[in-house]
Design a protein around this motif. Structure first.
Motif, mmCIF file in Angstrom:
data_model
loop_
_atom_site.group_PDB
_atom_site.id
_atom_site.type_symbol
_atom_site.label_atom_id
_atom_site.label_comp_id
_atom_site.label_asym_id
_atom_site.label_seq_id
_atom_site.Cartn_x
_atom_site.Cartn_y
_atom_site.Cartn_z
ATOM 1 N N ALA A 390 0.853 -1.193 0.000
ATOM 2 C CA ALA A 390 0.000 0.000 0.000
ATOM 3 C C ALA A 390 0.882 1.234 0.000
ATOM 4 O O ALA A 390 1.934 1.259 0.647
ATOM 5 C CB ALA A 390 -0.917 0.002 1.218
ATOM 6 N N LYS A 391 0.455 2.242 -0.733
ATOM 7 C CA LYS A 391 1.192 3.500 -0.811
ATOM 8 C C LYS A 391 0.207 4.657 -0.834
ATOM 9 O O LYS A 391 -0.992 4.490 -1.093
ATOM 10 C CB LYS A 391 2.060 3.547 -2.073
ATOM 11 N N ILE A 392 0.752 5.830 -0.566
ATOM 12 C CA ILE A 392 -0.016 7.070 -0.705
ATOM 13 C C ILE A 392 0.542 7.809 -1.908
ATOM 14 O O ILE A 392 1.722 8.182 -1.933
ATOM 15 C CB ILE A 392 0.094 7.955 0.563
ATOM 16 N N PHE A 393 -0.303 7.967 -2.913
ATOM 17 C CA PHE A 393 0.120 8.639 -4.141
ATOM 18 C C PHE A 393 -0.415 10.066 -4.201
ATOM 19 O O PHE A 393 -1.512 10.341 -3.710
ATOM 20 C CB PHE A 393 -0.387 7.896 -5.381
ATOM 21 N N LYS A 394 0.356 10.906 -4.822
ATOM 22 C CA LYS A 394 -0.130 12.249 -5.128
ATOM 23 C C LYS A 394 -1.309 12.093 -6.086
ATOM 24 O O LYS A 394 -1.253 11.316 -7.034
ATOM 25 C CB LYS A 394 0.971 13.072 -5.793
ATOM 26 N N SER A 395 -2.383 12.801 -5.805
ATOM 27 C CA SER A 395 -3.605 12.619 -6.579
ATOM 28 C C SER A 395 -3.342 12.821 -8.067
ATOM 29 O O SER A 395 -2.692 13.769 -8.484
ATOM 30 C CB SER A 395 -4.674 13.622 -6.114
ATOM 31 N N ASP A 396 -3.856 11.868 -8.850
ATOM 32 C CA ASP A 396 -3.765 11.891 -10.313
ATOM 33 C C ASP A 396 -2.381 11.572 -10.862
ATOM 34 O O ASP A 396 -2.156 11.650 -12.071
ATOM 35 C CB ASP A 396 -4.254 13.238 -10.888
ATOM 36 N N ILE A 409 -4.945 6.653 -1.493
ATOM 37 C CA ILE A 409 -4.491 5.331 -1.071
ATOM 38 C C ILE A 409 -4.517 4.398 -2.283
ATOM 39 O O ILE A 409 -5.516 4.320 -3.006
ATOM 40 C CB ILE A 409 -5.386 4.760 0.039
ATOM 41 N N ALA A 410 -3.398 3.714 -2.509
ATOM 42 C CA ALA A 410 -3.303 2.738 -3.599
ATOM 43 C C ALA A 410 -2.820 1.416 -3.031
ATOM 44 O O ALA A 410 -2.020 1.394 -2.096
ATOM 45 C CB ALA A 410 -2.348 3.227 -4.679
ATOM 46 N N LYS A 412 -1.826 -2.964 -3.835
ATOM 47 C CA LYS A 412 -1.414 -3.985 -4.799
ATOM 48 C C LYS A 412 -1.341 -5.314 -4.069
ATOM 49 O O LYS A 412 -0.869 -5.369 -2.932
ATOM 50 C CB LYS A 412 -0.043 -3.618 -5.366
ATOM 51 N N GLY A 413 -1.825 -6.379 -4.683
ATOM 52 C CA GLY A 413 -1.766 -7.689 -4.037
ATOM 53 C C GLY A 413 -2.533 -8.723 -4.828
ATOM 54 O O GLY A 413 -3.229 -8.402 -5.802
ATOM 55 N N PRO A 414 -2.423 -9.997 -4.430
ATOM 56 C CA PRO A 414 -3.083 -11.071 -5.183
ATOM 57 C C PRO A 414 -4.604 -11.021 -5.120
ATOM 58 O O PRO A 414 -5.275 -11.697 -5.894
ATOM 59 C CB PRO A 414 -2.558 -12.346 -4.503
ATOM 60 N N GLN A 415 -5.154 -10.212 -4.196
ATOM 61 C CA GLN A 415 -6.616 -10.105 -4.079
ATOM 62 C C GLN A 415 -7.198 -9.032 -4.982
ATOM 63 O O GLN A 415 -8.421 -8.879 -5.068
ATOM 64 C CB GLN A 415 -7.014 -9.835 -2.620
ATOM 65 N N VAL A 416 -6.352 -8.271 -5.689
ATOM 66 C CA VAL A 416 -6.839 -7.164 -6.532
ATOM 67 C C VAL A 416 -7.434 -7.710 -7.832
ATOM 68 O O VAL A 416 -6.857 -8.576 -8.494
ATOM 69 C CB VAL A 416 -5.712 -6.161 -6.825
ATOM 70 N N MET A 417 -8.578 -7.170 -8.191
ATOM 71 C CA MET A 417 -9.386 -7.644 -9.322
ATOM 72 C C MET A 417 -8.606 -7.740 -10.631
ATOM 73 O O MET A 417 -7.579 -7.100 -10.839
ATOM 74 C CB MET A 417 -10.568 -6.696 -9.538
ATOM 75 N N LYS A 418 -9.198 -8.510 -11.538
ATOM 76 C CA LYS A 418 -8.669 -8.606 -12.898
ATOM 77 C C LYS A 418 -9.042 -7.362 -13.709
ATOM 78 O O LYS A 418 -8.322 -6.972 -14.630
ATOM 79 C CB LYS A 418 -9.247 -9.863 -13.553
ATOM 80 N N GLY A 434 -0.345 -2.082 -12.069
ATOM 81 C CA GLY A 434 -0.615 -3.080 -11.041
ATOM 82 C C GLY A 434 -1.187 -2.523 -9.756
ATOM 83 O O GLY A 434 -1.597 -3.274 -8.866
ATOM 84 N N TRP A 435 -1.217 -1.194 -9.634
ATOM 85 C CA TRP A 435 -1.759 -0.552 -8.434
ATOM 86 C C TRP A 435 -3.244 -0.274 -8.613
ATOM 87 O O TRP A 435 -3.676 0.252 -9.646
ATOM 88 C CB TRP A 435 -1.038 0.770 -8.156
ATOM 89 N N LEU A 436 -4.018 -0.600 -7.595
ATOM 90 C CA LEU A 436 -5.445 -0.272 -7.559
ATOM 91 C C LEU A 436 -5.605 1.078 -6.876
ATOM 92 O O LEU A 436 -5.276 1.232 -5.693
ATOM 93 C CB LEU A 436 -6.217 -1.347 -6.794
ATOM 94 N N LEU A 437 -6.084 2.063 -7.633
ATOM 95 C CA LEU A 437 -6.325 3.392 -7.069
ATOM 96 C C LEU A 437 -7.693 3.373 -6.382
ATOM 97 O O LEU A 437 -8.717 3.174 -7.039
ATOM 98 C CB LEU A 437 -6.277 4.458 -8.163
ATOM 99 N N THR A 438 -7.692 3.558 -5.080
ATOM 100 C CA THR A 438 -8.920 3.350 -4.305
ATOM 101 C C THR A 438 -9.909 4.497 -4.396
ATOM 102 O O THR A 438 -11.095 4.324 -4.130
ATOM 103 C CB THR A 438 -8.594 3.127 -2.822
ATOM 104 N N GLY A 439 -9.415 5.701 -4.704
ATOM 105 C CA GLY A 439 -10.305 6.865 -4.683
ATOM 106 C C GLY A 439 -10.477 7.441 -3.294
ATOM 107 O O GLY A 439 -11.168 8.438 -3.116
ATOM 108 N N ASP A 440 -9.858 6.817 -2.294
ATOM 109 C CA ASP A 440 -9.934 7.318 -0.921
ATOM 110 C C ASP A 440 -8.656 8.082 -0.577
ATOM 111 O O ASP A 440 -7.554 7.664 -0.935
ATOM 112 C CB ASP A 440 -10.113 6.163 0.072
#
Length: 569
Positions: A390-396, A409-410, A412-418, A434-440
C-alpha cells in the motif's frame, strides 16, 4: 510473492501472522469438497433451527451443478444469485462454481430497473431467487439473456412446524403469496434437488485467470460496474483472513452470518472463510436486534464479522444486559468507519476484540485491518495484510508521498481484481501499473498504520451499504416535475452517512416530499431512497455549471455544528 520486508507495518506484525503466504492455487469450490471429506457430519449451517452438515451442503451443491448443466450451463456462463443469507445462498454459490459458472451476486432489495440493468450487463443466463421475488424477475426476463429461473423459499429449509407457519408470516409481512410451478423455464428448488443427481462435469479451472465472481460496484460515475474477481483473488483474500484471525481453531469455531453474502465482505469474511476452515455458520437472513441477541446467547458464536450499524444496534438495545454475549472472541468491522466509542463499549460488553478493517469490492475486499489481538491503533484502518502493498500517491499521479502526507491510497496484491467487466477504459483508469487506485484520501504514519481522511469518490456509505449518487440522481431526473437534482451523503450518527436529495422544480410545478418519496421507493432499492429532501430555488454551481455537491455537504456540517452549539449553550 517477493515481499519487501522493510515496509514499516511489518514491525508491528505478531509472530503468528506471516508476511507472505503460499496460496492454494485451486478453485474456490475445492474448499467445500475438502470440508465435506474431512468433516462430513460436522454442522456447516444453522438456519432458524434447521442444521445441515458439510456432506449435505456439498451433495446439494453437486446436484445444483448437475441440474444446471442439464439445462445447458457451460463453463463461463453467469449464474445470478438473488438471495438473503439462507442455506440456498451457500449451496447455489458453490454449486454454480462446481458447474463451471461465474457467480453474479444480486441484491434481493433491487427494484426491477436495477435488476434488469445487472442481468443485462452481466449476460446472466440463470437466476436463483426467492419466491416473493419471482414476479420481479419475470417482469424483466424478456429484456435480458435469462433462460431459466430457479425459485426457492425461506420455508424450504425451516424445521417443522416453522415451515408450515412461515407462509402466513410471509403473507402478513410482504402481502404476497407466490406458488411457482415446476415447468418450462421456471424450476422449483425442492423439485430440482429431488430430480438431480450428484454427477456433474468438472471443468478445468485456471485459478489465476478464470473468473469466479462478478460483483457489482458503482465507482465514481455512471452505473454499477461488474468487478471481475478470479478464483485466486477470492482464495488469497480468504487465506489472508484465516491467518489474521490466527487464534481461531480449524473446525472449532461458530461464525455469525449477519453480513449479507451478496456483499463481497460477507461473502469472504463469513461464507468463504467458514467453508475454508470447516466452521459452523449461523445464518441470519434479516438483521433484527432481538433475534440476533437470542442467537448469540443460544448458538454462542466466537467470530462475528459485522458493520458499525450492526454493533451499534445491539449496544443500544434496552435489554442488552439480559443477554450473555461472552462467547464472542473476535469481530472485524468493515463497510464504514468504526467509531472508537462503539469499539470500546462492544469490547466491554462481550469481552472479545472488535477492530476496524478496510477494503473495496475491487480487492475481494480486504486490504487493511487492525490486528485483532494486539498492537491495535484506534481511529486507523490498521496495517496492510500479508502480501498486500500500500502506498499514498499524489492525486492523479503515481508519485509516492512521504509519511504523514495526505494523498490517494493505492494497493497492490493477489486479491486485486482482474478488471471491470467489458469496461477496458474504466479498468485502465483504476488499475495503474498493477496498483489499484482506491479513490480514498488518506495517509500513513511512521509505524505503517493507515488513516482514511476523506473520499475522493462521491460514494455514500449508509449503514454499510454503498450508494452511488449518480444512480439516485438518474431516477430523480426522470421525474417530470424536476428541473435539477443532486444527491449527497450527509453525516448521520447511526448510519454513518444518510442520503439527502436537493431538488429544484420546474417552473409552475408542484411536488410534495411524500409524493417524491413514493416515486423513489418505486424506482430504487430501499437503502438508496433519500431519507431527507430539500426543495431549493437554485443549487450552488461552478462557473461552468457543475453542481457543487461538496458545498452542500459542508453546509450541512456547519448547520449541525451550529445546532449542537446552540443545544449545549
Amino acid at each position: 510473492m517477493g515481499v519487501d520486508l522493510s515496509k514499516p507495518w511489518f514491525k508491528n506484525y505478531p509472530e503468528e501472522v506471516p508476511r507472505s503466504i503460499e496460496y492454494d492455487k485451486r478453485p474456490l469450490q475445492d474448499f467445500l469438497k475438502d470440508a465435506a471429506e474431512k468433516f462430513p457430519d460436522k454442522v456447516a449451517i444453522h438456519f432458524m433451527g434447521k442444521e445441515l452438515t458439510y456432506e449435505e451442503v456439498f451433495n446439494s451443491a453437486k446436484k445444483f451443478a448437475s441440474y444446471l448443466q442439464g439445462l445447458g450451463l457451460e463453463k463461463g456462463d453467469r449464474v445470478a444469485i438473488m438471495l438473503p443469507n439462507t442455506p440456498q445462498s451457500v449451496i447455489s454459490y458453490y454449486g454454480a462454481l462446481l458447474g463451471g459458472a461465474v457467480v453474479v451476486q444480486t441484491n434481493p432489495l433491487y427494484t426491477e430497473r436495477e435488476l434488469e440493468y445487472q442481468l443485462k450487463d452481466s449476460g446472466a443466463k440463470f437466476l436463483v431467487c426467492l419466491d416473493i421475488l419471482l414476479p420481479r424477475a419475470n417482469n424483466v426476463k424478456d429484456d435480458t439473456d435469462l433462460e431459466h429461473i430457479i425459485v426457492t423459499g425461506i420455508k424450504d429449509y425451516l424445521p417443522f412446524p416453522k415451515n408450515l407457519v412461515y407462509p402466513f408470516i410471509q403473507k402478513r409481512e410482504y402481502n404476497i403469496v407466490v406458488k411457482p410451478e415446476h415447468k418450462g423455464d421456471t424450476h422449483v428448488w425442492t423439485k430440482m434437488l429431488e430430480e438431480a443427481s450428484t454427477d456433474y462435469t468438472a471443468y478445468d479451472v485456471d485459478p489465476q485467470e478464470d473468473l469466479a465472481l462478478l460483483q457489482y460496484t458503482g465507482g465514481t460515475t455512471g452505473f454499477p460496474k461488474g468487478v471481475m474477481l478470479t478464483h485466486l483473488n477470492l482464495v488469497s483474500n480468504t487465506q489472508m483472513s484465516r491467518h489474521w484471525v490466527y487464534k481461531a481453531e480449524y473446525a472449532n469455531e461458530v461464525v455469525l452470518g449477519i453480513l449479507p453474502f451478496f456483499h463481497v465482505y460477507g461473502m469472504t469474511a463469513v461464507m468463504n472463510l467458514s467453508v475454508m476452515m470447516a466452521q459452523k455458520m449461523v445464518l441470519v437472513p434479516k438483521f433484527d436486534v432481538d433475534t440476533v441477541l437470542k442467537l448469540i446467547e443460544k448458538q454462542k458464536p466466537s467470530l462475528f464479522p459485522g458493520a458499525p450499524t450492526i454493533y451499534i444496534g445491539l449496544l443500544n438495545h434496552p435489554k442488552l444486559k439480559n443477554y450473555d454475549l461472552s462467547s464472542i472472541e473476535a469481530c472485524l468491522s468493515g463497510s464504514a468507519p468504526l467509531p472508537v466509542e462503539v469499539q470500546q463499549r462492544f469490547e466491554k460488553v462481550t469481552g472479545g476484540k472488535l477492530v476496524e478493517g478496510y477494503g473495496l469490492t475491487e480487492s475481494s475486499p480486504v486490504t487493511h485491518s487492525n490486528l485483532i489481538y494486539e498492537n491495535r491503533r484506534a481511529g486507523t484502518i490498521g496495517l496492510p495484510w500479508p502480501d498486500t502493498d500500500a502506498k499514498i500517491f499524489k492525486s492523479d499521479t503515481l508519485e509516492e508521498l512521504p509519511i504523514g502526507e495526505v494523498g490517494e491510497i493505492a494497493v497492490k496484491g493477489p486479491q486485486v481484481m482482474k478488471g471491470y467487466w467489458n469496461r477496458p477504459d474504466d479498468t485502465a483508469n483504476t488499475l495503474k501499473d498493477g496498483w489499484l487506485l482506491t479513490g480514498d484520501m488518506g495517509y500513513m504514519d511512521e509505524d505503517g498504520y493507515f488513516y482514511v481522511v476523506d473520499r475522493k469518490k462521491d460514494m455514500i456509505i449508509a449503514g454499510g451499504f454503498n450508494i452511488y449518487p449518480r444512480e439516485v440522481e438518474e431516477v430523480l431526473y426522470e421525474h417530470e416535475s424536476i428541473a435539477e437534482a443532486v444527491v449527497a451523503g450527509i453525516p448521520d450518527p447511526y448510519r454513518g452517512e444518510t442520503v439527502k436529495a436537493y431538488i429544484v422544480l420546474k417552473d409552475g410545478e408542484q411536488l410534495t416530499e411524500e409524493e417524491l418519496n413514493q416515486y423513489c421507493r418505486e424506482n430504487l432499492a430501499a437503502f438508496k431512497v433519500p431519507k431527507l429532501y430539500e426543495f431549493r430555488t437554485e443549487l450552488p454551481k461552478t462557473a461552468v455549471g457543475k453542481i457543487l455537491r461538496r458545498k452542500l455537504v459542508d453546509e450541512e456540517k456547519e448547520k449541525m455544528k451550529t445546532e449542537e452549539a446552540n443545544s449545549t449553550s
